[in-house]
Design a protein around this motif. Structure first.
Motif, PDB file in Angstrom:
ATOM      1  N   LEU A  61       0.883  -1.185  -0.083  1.00  0.00           N
ATOM      2  CA  LEU A  61      -0.118  -0.183  -0.097  1.00  0.00           C
ATOM      3  C   LEU A  61       0.733   1.242   0.011  1.00  0.00           C
ATOM      4  N   SER A  62       1.926   1.158   0.836  1.00  0.00           N
ATOM      5  CA  SER A  62       2.825   2.415   0.697  1.00  0.00           C
ATOM      6  C   SER A  62       3.524   2.669  -0.520  1.00  0.00           C
ATOM      7  N   GLN A  63       3.735   1.541  -1.136  1.00  0.00           N
ATOM      8  CA  GLN A  63       4.542   1.791  -2.690  1.00  0.00           C
ATOM      9  C   GLN A  63       3.306   2.411  -3.652  1.00  0.00           C
ATOM     10  N   ARG A  64       2.005   1.713  -3.545  1.00  0.00           N
ATOM     11  CA  ARG A  64       0.990   2.282  -4.358  1.00  0.00           C
ATOM     12  C   ARG A  64       0.902   3.704  -4.195  1.00  0.00           C
ATOM     13  N   LEU A  65       0.763   4.399  -2.796  1.00  0.00           N
ATOM     14  CA  LEU A  65       0.592   5.495  -2.436  1.00  0.00           C
ATOM     15  C   LEU A  65       1.757   6.562  -2.932  1.00  0.00           C
ATOM     16  N   TYR A  66       3.008   5.922  -3.047  1.00  0.00           N
ATOM     17  CA  TYR A  66       4.222   6.540  -3.283  1.00  0.00           C
ATOM     18  C   TYR A  66       4.029   7.088  -4.869  1.00  0.00           C
ATOM     19  N   LEU A  67       3.691   5.888  -5.660  1.00  0.00           N
ATOM     20  CA  LEU A  67       3.663   5.990  -7.176  1.00  0.00           C
ATOM     21  C   LEU A  67       2.477   6.892  -7.519  1.00  0.00           C
ATOM     22  N   GLU A  68       1.467   6.791  -6.824  1.00  0.00           N
ATOM     23  CA  GLU A  68       0.210   7.686  -7.028  1.00  0.00           C
ATOM     24  C   GLU A  68       0.739   9.240  -6.997  1.00  0.00           C
ATOM     25  N   ALA A  69       1.570   9.417  -5.697  1.00  0.00           N
ATOM     26  CA  ALA A  69       1.943  10.821  -5.601  1.00  0.00           C
ATOM     27  C   ALA A  69       2.946  11.086  -6.656  1.00  0.00           C
ATOM     28  N   LEU A  70       3.856  10.391  -7.174  1.00  0.00           N
ATOM     29  CA  LEU A  70       4.598  10.679  -8.331  1.00  0.00           C
ATOM     30  C   LEU A  70       3.767  10.857  -9.527  1.00  0.00           C
ATOM     31  N   GLY A  71       2.902  10.263  -9.913  1.00  0.00           N
ATOM     32  CA  GLY A  71       1.774  10.333 -11.034  1.00  0.00           C
ATOM     33  C   GLY A  71       1.162  11.677 -10.873  1.00  0.00           C
ATOM     34  N   GLU A  72       0.772  12.215  -9.746  1.00  0.00           N
ATOM     35  CA  GLU A  72       0.144  13.551  -9.422  1.00  0.00           C
ATOM     36  C   GLU A  72       1.265  14.749 -10.073  1.00  0.00           C
ATOM     37  N   GLY A  73       2.432  14.390 -10.090  1.00  0.00           N
ATOM     38  CA  GLY A  73       3.345  15.441 -10.818  1.00  0.00           C
ATOM     39  C   GLY A  73       3.752  16.355  -9.580  1.00  0.00           C
ATOM     40  N   GLY A  74       4.171  17.697 -10.036  1.00  0.00           N
ATOM     41  CA  GLY A  74       4.258  18.791  -9.285  1.00  0.00           C
ATOM     42  C   GLY A  74       5.400  18.462  -8.055  1.00  0.00           C
ATOM     43  N   LEU A  75       6.460  17.693  -8.418  1.00  0.00           N
ATOM     44  CA  LEU A  75       7.589  17.518  -7.444  1.00  0.00           C
ATOM     45  C   LEU A  75       8.622  18.143  -8.055  1.00  0.00           C
ATOM     46  N   PHE A  76       9.852  18.164  -7.082  1.00  0.00           N
ATOM     47  CA  PHE A  76      11.072  18.821  -7.369  1.00  0.00           C
ATOM     48  C   PHE A  76      12.112  17.602  -7.997  1.00  0.00           C
ATOM     49  N   TRP A  77      12.471  17.712  -9.222  1.00  0.00           N
ATOM     50  CA  TRP A  77      13.114  16.786  -9.781  1.00  0.00           C
ATOM     51  C   TRP A  77      14.770  17.078  -9.983  1.00  0.00           C
ATOM     52  N   PRO A  78      15.617  16.173 -10.138  1.00  0.00           N
ATOM     53  CA  PRO A  78      17.108  16.308 -10.590  1.00  0.00           C
ATOM     54  C   PRO A  78      17.034  17.900 -11.450  1.00  0.00           C
ATOM     55  N   GLN A  79      16.410  17.854 -12.470  1.00  0.00           N
ATOM     56  CA  GLN A  79      16.422  19.139 -13.343  1.00  0.00           C
ATOM     57  C   GLN A  79      15.052  19.538 -13.442  1.00  0.00           C
ATOM     58  N   MET A  80      14.773  21.010 -13.339  1.00  0.00           N
ATOM     59  CA  MET A  80      13.457  21.511 -13.502  1.00  0.00           C
ATOM     60  C   MET A  80      13.632  22.674 -14.812  1.00  0.00           C
ATOM     61  N   PRO A  81      13.068  22.028 -15.852  1.00  0.00           N
ATOM     62  CA  PRO A  81      13.477  22.677 -17.065  1.00  0.00           C
ATOM     63  C   PRO A  81      12.941  24.277 -16.912  1.00  0.00           C
ATOM     64  N   PRO A  82      13.678  25.044 -17.973  1.00  0.00           N
ATOM     65  CA  PRO A  82      13.313  26.554 -17.638  1.00  0.00           C
ATOM     66  C   PRO A  82      11.909  27.044 -18.059  1.00  0.00           C
ATOM     67  N   ALA A  83      11.079  27.720 -17.452  1.00  0.00           N
ATOM     68  CA  ALA A  83       9.702  28.267 -17.787  1.00  0.00           C
ATOM     69  C   ALA A  83       9.875  29.625 -18.008  1.00  0.00           C
ATOM     70  N   PHE A  84       9.412  30.511 -18.880  1.00  0.00           N
ATOM     71  CA  PHE A  84       9.411  31.608 -19.479  1.00  0.00           C
ATOM     72  C   PHE A  84       8.154  32.480 -19.221  1.00  0.00           C
ATOM     73  N   ASP A  85       8.399  33.816 -18.537  1.00  0.00           N
ATOM     74  CA  ASP A  85       7.456  34.582 -18.357  1.00  0.00           C
ATOM     75  C   ASP A  85       7.688  35.944 -18.987  1.00  0.00           C
ATOM     76  N   HIS A  86       6.597  36.273 -19.713  1.00  0.00           N
ATOM     77  CA  HIS A  86       6.726  37.711 -20.356  1.00  0.00           C
ATOM     78  C   HIS A  86       6.458  38.849 -19.402  1.00  0.00           C
TER      79      HIS A  86
END
Length: 374
Positions: A146-171
């Protein structure tokens, strides 16, 4: 020798209770980061739009810690290769080692496939109840599933801090006929084992806006990530952008280091901060201090570099005029801050160690209210 150093610097949290306290500590810290950003905005350190960027990365960091807490919730109770523990960097970090974040990113890439092969959370819970009633035993293996399922669900939701967070641009608008842009990106530094955030303001004099120039934008994104190395001075990074992109003009570059996190219970400190935490004798939830460093580089003026048929604009960057180390640091200014609960702050104020006079203190008071001391 290197292997010995890594073994000494990296520590698995084998005690389950200690691991839970560690995750609870960071849940509190990442929540407080948002309050600190707002206080720094109110003090003029960041513009509201910059604060919004930093709050977004703080929330991503909090999501990553929540996911890791689920991953290691039960693993330590099992035997064999599944008996795993979160590994943290003891020295000048206090954060999980880079490999933890990298593994989490790899798990995220396979999360949906893995979830499709697993029982649902509801089924696993029913199986646990049946096991407890029928066999009168703790269903550790099902708890782990169950803990591993909840972990994978959290990953699937996104919005995490990854090794690289690619550039985003604002005008940001138009200045003298040129688009003003802000790029922001982040990395989890593999040497320091710390999250590092970059914010770049630049002007675009290209024929096509950057948002419509896919090739130029892809080149810039790759360039920014390749230069996101903490050993590089801001001056080196900014000059590299200025030299490689004749129609992009860097005006301001920020680099924000989140950490180290110091805790008498989890890290090995050297210098004054060790004595501060020892003297404080704070209870578990208040036994910590988080460092925060902002490096800033600004363009002072523009010079024309003449070629055979044209002249190219080049930025001249302002180095710290009040510090002899300004040129060495390659920055216009550097601001340091320390976030800490009341007990460690009181110890810091009483000891008054050298080197902390110019460090801005954010004190966590009752109800996690953040008070600016300096």
């Amino acid at each position: 020798m290197v292997e010995t150093d890594l073994t000494r610097d990296h520590k698995p949290l084998e005690d389950e209770a200690a691991a839970r306290r560690y995750f609870a500590k960071f849940e509190r810290i990442t929540g407080l980061l948002q309050s600190v950003v707002r206080e720094m905005e109110a003090g003029g350190s960041f513009a509201p739009s910059e604060s919004a960027v930093l709050v977004g990365y703080a929330q991503a960091l909090a999501a990553s810690f929540r996911a890791l807490s689920l991953k290691y919730l039960i693993a330590g109770r099992l035997t064999g290769v599944v008996n795993r523990h979160l590994t943290i960097d003891l020295h000048e970090s206090g954060f999980p080692v880079f490999q933890e974040i990298l593994t989490m990113a790899n798990d995220a890439a396979q999360a949906q496939m893995q979830l499709s092969r697993m029982e649902s959370a509801e089924v696993l819970k029913k199986q646990m109840v049946q096991r407890i009633i029928a066999r009168r035993e703790v269903p550790t293996d099902l708890q782990y599933a169950l803990s591993q399922r909840l972990y994978l669900e959290a990953l699937g939701e996104g919005g995490l801090f990854w090794p690289q967070m690619p550039p985003a641009f604002d005008h940001l608008g138009v200045v003298e006929g040129r688009a003003r842009l802000r790029a922001h990106w982040a990395v989890y530094d593999s040497t320091l084992n710390l999250p590092v955030i970059y914010i770049l303001d630049l002007e675009d004099s290209g024929r096509l806006p950057l948002s419509q120039d896919a090739g130029r934008r892809a080149r810039l994104e790759a360039h920014l990530l390749a230069q996101s190395i903490t050993d590089l001075k801001l001056l080196t990074i900014a000059r590299g952008i200025d030299a490689d992109f004749d129609d992009l003009h860097p005006k301001r570059l920020l680099r924000i280091h989140l950490g180290p996190m110091y805790s008498h219970a989890y890290t090995l400190q050297t210098g004054p901060i060790r004595e501060v935490l020892e003297t404080a004798r704070a209870p578990e939830g208040d036994d910590w201090a988080l460092a925060w460093t902002v490096e800033e580089l600004e363009s002072a003026r523009v010079e024309l570099e003449k070629g055979w048929f044209s002249a190219t604009e080049r930025e001249v960057f302002q180095l710290d005029p009040l510090s002899p180390a300004g040129a060495e640091r390659g920055a216009t200014r550097m601001r340091r801050a320390l976030i800490l609960p009341q007990r460690p702050y009181q110890a810091l104020a009483e000891l008054n160690p050298p080197g902390f006079a110019d460090v801005r203190k954010f004190v966590v008071g009752a109800g996690d209210r953040v008070i600016v001391s300096q």
